[in-house]
Design a protein around this motif. Structure first.
Motif, PDB file in Angstrom:
ATOM      1  N   ASN A  69       7.270   4.392 -20.947  1.00 15.20           N
ATOM      2  CA  ASN A  69       6.874   3.826 -22.242  1.00 15.20           C
ATOM      3  C   ASN A  69       6.406   5.024 -23.231  1.00 15.20           C
ATOM      4  OD1 ASN A  69       7.654   1.249 -21.110  1.00 15.20           O
ATOM      5  ND2 ASN A  69       5.401   0.632 -20.862  1.00 15.20           N
ATOM      6  N   THR A  70       5.993   4.720 -24.562  1.00 11.51           N
ATOM      7  CA  THR A  70       5.559   5.553 -25.312  1.00 11.51           C
ATOM      8  C   THR A  70       3.661   4.723 -25.705  1.00 11.51           C
ATOM      9  OG1 THR A  70       6.318   4.266 -27.317  1.00 11.51           O
ATOM     10  CG2 THR A  70       7.139   6.248 -26.567  1.00 11.51           C
ATOM     11  N   TYR A  71       2.824   5.785 -25.969  1.00 11.04           N
ATOM     12  CA  TYR A  71       1.532   5.334 -26.388  1.00 11.04           C
ATOM     13  C   TYR A  71       0.953   6.311 -27.389  1.00 11.04           C
ATOM     14  CZ  TYR A  71       1.790   2.872 -21.907  1.00 11.04           C
ATOM     15  OH  TYR A  71       2.427   1.924 -20.639  1.00 11.04           O
ATOM     16  N   GLU A  72       0.134   5.779 -28.141  1.00 15.10           N
ATOM     17  CA  GLU A  72      -0.514   6.567 -29.220  1.00 15.10           C
ATOM     18  C   GLU A  72      -1.933   7.274 -28.536  1.00 15.10           C
ATOM     19  OE1 GLU A  72      -1.410   4.282 -32.748  1.00 15.10           O
ATOM     20  OE2 GLU A  72       0.608   4.120 -33.128  1.00 15.10           O
ATOM     21  N   PHE A  73      -2.191   8.446 -29.000  1.00 13.50           N
ATOM     22  CA  PHE A  73      -3.419   8.933 -28.931  1.00 13.50           C
ATOM     23  C   PHE A  73      -3.742   9.519 -30.036  1.00 13.50           C
ATOM     24  CE2 PHE A  73      -1.091  12.405 -27.167  1.00 13.50           C
ATOM     25  CZ  PHE A  73      -1.735  13.471 -27.550  1.00 13.50           C
ATOM     26  N   VAL A  74      -5.142  10.040 -30.512  1.00 14.07           N
ATOM     27  CA  VAL A  74      -5.666  10.568 -31.731  1.00 14.07           C
ATOM     28  C   VAL A  74      -6.583  11.489 -31.161  1.00 14.07           C
ATOM     29  CG1 VAL A  74      -7.209  10.149 -33.814  1.00 14.07           C
ATOM     30  CG2 VAL A  74      -5.576   8.578 -32.967  1.00 14.07           C
ATOM     31  N   ILE A  75      -6.307  12.990 -32.119  1.00 10.32           N
ATOM     32  CA  ILE A  75      -7.117  13.933 -32.118  1.00 10.32           C
ATOM     33  C   ILE A  75      -7.831  14.248 -33.391  1.00 10.32           C
ATOM     34  CG2 ILE A  75      -7.291  16.463 -31.458  1.00 10.32           C
ATOM     35  CD1 ILE A  75      -4.547  16.169 -30.212  1.00 10.32           C
ATOM     36  N   ARG A  76      -9.066  14.291 -33.463  1.00  5.61           N
ATOM     37  CA  ARG A  76      -9.555  14.696 -34.663  1.00  5.61           C
ATOM     38  C   ARG A  76     -10.580  15.969 -34.746  1.00  5.61           C
ATOM     39  NH1 ARG A  76     -12.571   9.292 -34.800  1.00  5.61           N
ATOM     40  NH2 ARG A  76     -11.067   7.670 -35.441  1.00  5.61           N
ATOM     41  N   ALA A  77     -10.677  16.575 -36.010  1.00 12.80           N
ATOM     42  CA  ALA A  77     -11.475  17.891 -36.122  1.00 12.80           C
ATOM     43  C   ALA A  77     -11.839  18.049 -37.224  1.00 12.80           C
ATOM     44  CB  ALA A  77     -10.784  19.055 -35.604  1.00 12.80           C
ATOM     45  N   LEU A  78     -13.154  18.665 -37.483  1.00 16.67           N
ATOM     46  CA  LEU A  78     -13.648  19.151 -38.983  1.00 16.67           C
ATOM     47  C   LEU A  78     -12.836  20.303 -39.402  1.00 16.67           C
ATOM     48  CD1 LEU A  78     -17.261  19.079 -38.159  1.00 16.67           C
ATOM     49  CD2 LEU A  78     -16.275  17.588 -39.839  1.00 16.67           C
ATOM     50  N   ASP A  79     -12.156  21.025 -38.572  1.00 15.68           N
ATOM     51  CA  ASP A  79     -11.470  22.338 -38.938  1.00 15.68           C
ATOM     52  C   ASP A  79      -9.957  22.058 -39.391  1.00 15.68           C
ATOM     53  OD1 ASP A  79     -10.399  24.766 -39.640  1.00 15.68           O
ATOM     54  OD2 ASP A  79     -11.553  25.825 -37.830  1.00 15.68           O
ATOM     55  N   GLU A  80      -9.532  22.281 -40.657  1.00 10.44           N
ATOM     56  CA  GLU A  80      -8.295  21.825 -40.786  1.00 10.44           C
ATOM     57  C   GLU A  80      -7.132  22.892 -40.333  1.00 10.44           C
ATOM     58  OE1 GLU A  80      -5.455  20.854 -44.585  1.00 10.44           O
ATOM     59  OE2 GLU A  80      -7.197  21.942 -45.014  1.00 10.44           O
ATOM     60  N   PHE A 224     -20.634  10.439 -39.884  1.00  9.74           N
ATOM     61  CA  PHE A 224     -19.374  11.004 -40.034  1.00  9.74           C
ATOM     62  C   PHE A 224     -18.900  12.256 -39.345  1.00  9.74           C
ATOM     63  CE2 PHE A 224     -15.951  13.391 -42.818  1.00  9.74           C
ATOM     64  CZ  PHE A 224     -15.269  12.166 -43.105  1.00  9.74           C
ATOM     65  N   VAL A 225     -19.770  13.001 -38.732  1.00 12.22           N
ATOM     66  CA  VAL A 225     -19.715  13.963 -37.914  1.00 12.22           C
ATOM     67  C   VAL A 225     -19.369  13.509 -36.509  1.00 12.22           C
ATOM     68  CG1 VAL A 225     -20.873  15.979 -36.374  1.00 12.22           C
ATOM     69  CG2 VAL A 225     -20.963  15.730 -39.119  1.00 12.22           C
ATOM     70  N   ALA A 226     -19.972  12.328 -36.142  1.00  7.63           N
ATOM     71  CA  ALA A 226     -19.589  11.580 -34.914  1.00  7.63           C
ATOM     72  C   ALA A 226     -18.291  11.177 -34.667  1.00  7.63           C
ATOM     73  CB  ALA A 226     -20.605  10.425 -34.785  1.00  7.63           C
ATOM     74  N   LEU A 227     -17.664  10.558 -36.027  1.00  3.73           N
ATOM     75  CA  LEU A 227     -16.445  10.485 -35.999  1.00  3.73           C
ATOM     76  C   LEU A 227     -15.492  11.384 -36.012  1.00  3.73           C
ATOM     77  CD1 LEU A 227     -16.368   7.650 -38.860  1.00  3.73           C
ATOM     78  CD2 LEU A 227     -15.829   7.206 -36.521  1.00  3.73           C
ATOM     79  N   ALA A 228     -15.880  12.614 -36.853  1.00  4.40           N
ATOM     80  CA  ALA A 228     -14.858  13.738 -36.870  1.00  4.40           C
ATOM     81  C   ALA A 228     -14.810  14.507 -35.385  1.00  4.40           C
ATOM     82  CB  ALA A 228     -15.443  14.715 -37.794  1.00  4.40           C
ATOM     83  N   CYS A 229     -15.837  14.557 -34.741  1.00  2.36           N
ATOM     84  CA  CYS A 229     -15.889  15.281 -33.561  1.00  2.36           C
ATOM     85  C   CYS A 229     -16.655  14.877 -32.353  1.00  2.36           C
ATOM     86  CB  CYS A 229     -16.590  16.811 -33.537  1.00  2.36           C
ATOM     87  SG  CYS A 229     -17.918  17.180 -34.660  1.00  2.36           S
ATOM     88  N   GLY A 230     -16.857  13.552 -32.380  1.00  2.00           N
ATOM     89  CA  GLY A 230     -17.515  12.670 -30.983  1.00  2.00           C
ATOM     90  C   GLY A 230     -18.896  12.538 -31.040  1.00  2.00           C
ATOM     91  N   LEU A 231     -19.305  11.721 -30.429  1.00  2.00           N
ATOM     92  CA  LEU A 231     -20.639  11.193 -30.308  1.00  2.00           C
ATOM     93  C   LEU A 231     -21.082  11.776 -28.687  1.00  2.00           C
ATOM     94  CD1 LEU A 231     -23.192   9.905 -31.464  1.00  2.00           C
ATOM     95  CD2 LEU A 231     -22.437   7.836 -30.127  1.00  2.00           C
ATOM     96  N   GLY A 232     -22.345  12.285 -28.747  1.00  2.00           N
ATOM     97  CA  GLY A 232     -22.551  12.905 -27.444  1.00  2.00           C
ATOM     98  C   GLY A 232     -22.101  14.005 -26.879  1.00  2.00           C
TER      99      GLY A 232
END
Length: 245
Positions: A69-80, A224-232
């Motif tokens: 099967n195929t699944y999605e996952f997402v990676i986020r960062a502040l640094d382009e 917004f930082v929490a969205l970009a690089c995680g909470l906690g």
């Protein structure tokens, strides 16, 4: 402010139980880091990495990601630049026994007003107990919501200052309302290498939250930082990945 996101499609080579999925993703991303000198240096530094990732989606009813099967996952960062390098490595199909990334699509997200945050992976937070010993914050182990909120804000302030090299001066905690969505602690498991011949299984305890941030400028920046690089904490293991409303 803006963050950069990779939406990845992964082909599963062999079954991955949900409890092993964070370790599989974390190990894969860390292995990618070793293929680039800049990312390798970042990985080895004991500092904020300013990225986060979510687990495979959708979750199967039996909590096992199926072979073929195929699944999605997402990676986020502040640094382009970080996202650009990682996208290039993912497209080169870095070999992995568990899965192969078929596609990694980049997206740029500019800052927007956040009315609600939802953590969809366990948010890991360490606090000090009455003996000044570090423990994972849970309702049973601590239960002090104000201490939790203070620790979450302190962590986000450090992430912001680490990346933007400037300090924020909050007049209040960025959290207006916090709701704990789990009845018992949520876990992230990973394998920690002890030596060349031995590894141990480590369990991190966390929680899933629904948060209504305050509307002031500093609170919105921290949201917004929490969205970009995680909470906690423990983002490199999948901790604190957020969605929004």
């Amino acid at each position: 402010m803006k963050y950069f996101e990779l939406k990845c499609i992964a082909y599963i080579k062999k079954e991955i139980p949900l409890n092993d999925s964070f370790d599989a993703l974390s190990s894969y991303i860390n292995y990618c880091f070793t293929k680039d000198e800049v990312l390798k240096k970042l990985h080895e530094e004991k500092d904020f990495k300013n990225y986060c990732f979510g687990n495979f989606y959708p979750i199967e009813k039996d909590k096992v990601y199926k072979k073929g099967n195929t699944y999605e996952f997402v990676i986020r960062a502040l640094d382009e630049e970080f996202i650009y390098k990682l996208q290039k490595l993912l497209r080169e199909n870095v070999n992995n026994s568990f899965f192969q990334v078929l596609q990694a699509t980049k997206k740029v997200v500019k800052q927007f007003f956040v009315s609600e945050l939802y953590t969809i992976t366990p948010t890991i937070t360490t606090v000090k107990d009455e003996n000044n010993k570090s423990i994972f914050w849970t309702v049973d182990k601590d239960g002090d919501i104000l201490k939790l909120q203070e620790q979450l804000q302190k962590n986000l302030l450090k992430k912001y200052e680490n990346f933007y090299n400037e300090k924020l001066e909050p007049t209040q905690n960025f959290i207006q309302l916090l709701e704990i969505k789990n009845q018992k602690p949520q876990s992230i498991y990973f394998m920690k290498k002890i030596n060349d011949n031995k590894s141990i299984r480590v369990r991190l305890f966390g929680n899933k939250f629904k948060i209504a941030p305050n509307e002031d400028e500093v609170s919105q920046k921290l949201s917004f930082v929490a969205l970009a690089c995680g909470l906690g904490e423990k983002q490199s293991y999948g901790g604190g990945f957020c969605l929004w409303k």
